[in-house]
Design a protein around this motif. Sequence first.
Motif: not given
Length: 163
Positions: A120-129
């Motif tokens: 979940s955190q990875t997806e949030v970070e990827k979206t932010g990126l």
Amino acid sequence: KLLQSKQQETASIQRDIDILTYQINRAKLNIQAKELEIKRLGSDIGKKEVKILTLSERIEREQDSLEELLRKTRDQDTISLPEVVLSGEVFSDFFVDVDAFRAVEEALHDSFANIRDSKSQTEVEKTGLTKKRNTEIDARAAIESEKRTIESKEKEKKKCTPR
């Protein structure tokens, strides 16, 4: 009267040149601000990439741990009560194994939760990126537009400048 007319024309041309100079300088400042924003975004993007890599590594470690826990669960699951009785083990050893099995099950549960959280955190970070990259692309496009505006204003200024 001709002299006065020429003086007014010169003042008008000078005013136009001053306005163009102001617009050019403002556009150059906008470019500088956007270039600073791009540098900041580049730094933010780098940090997000590192965070995504760290999260991906955490997921990988959790998956390795999960595999080991599943192996232990399978090993403990294959022993039946009659086998324990016939093996001659002391019942206290059996209960120790049951406690170990519960501990493995709890660890499995925690591992699944950690993997879900990390993903979940990875997806949030990827979206932010992705958002940061899009902002950077937009800023670069705005810079190019400002540069074209400057070129146009410079040409217009040259036309207005008396030779």
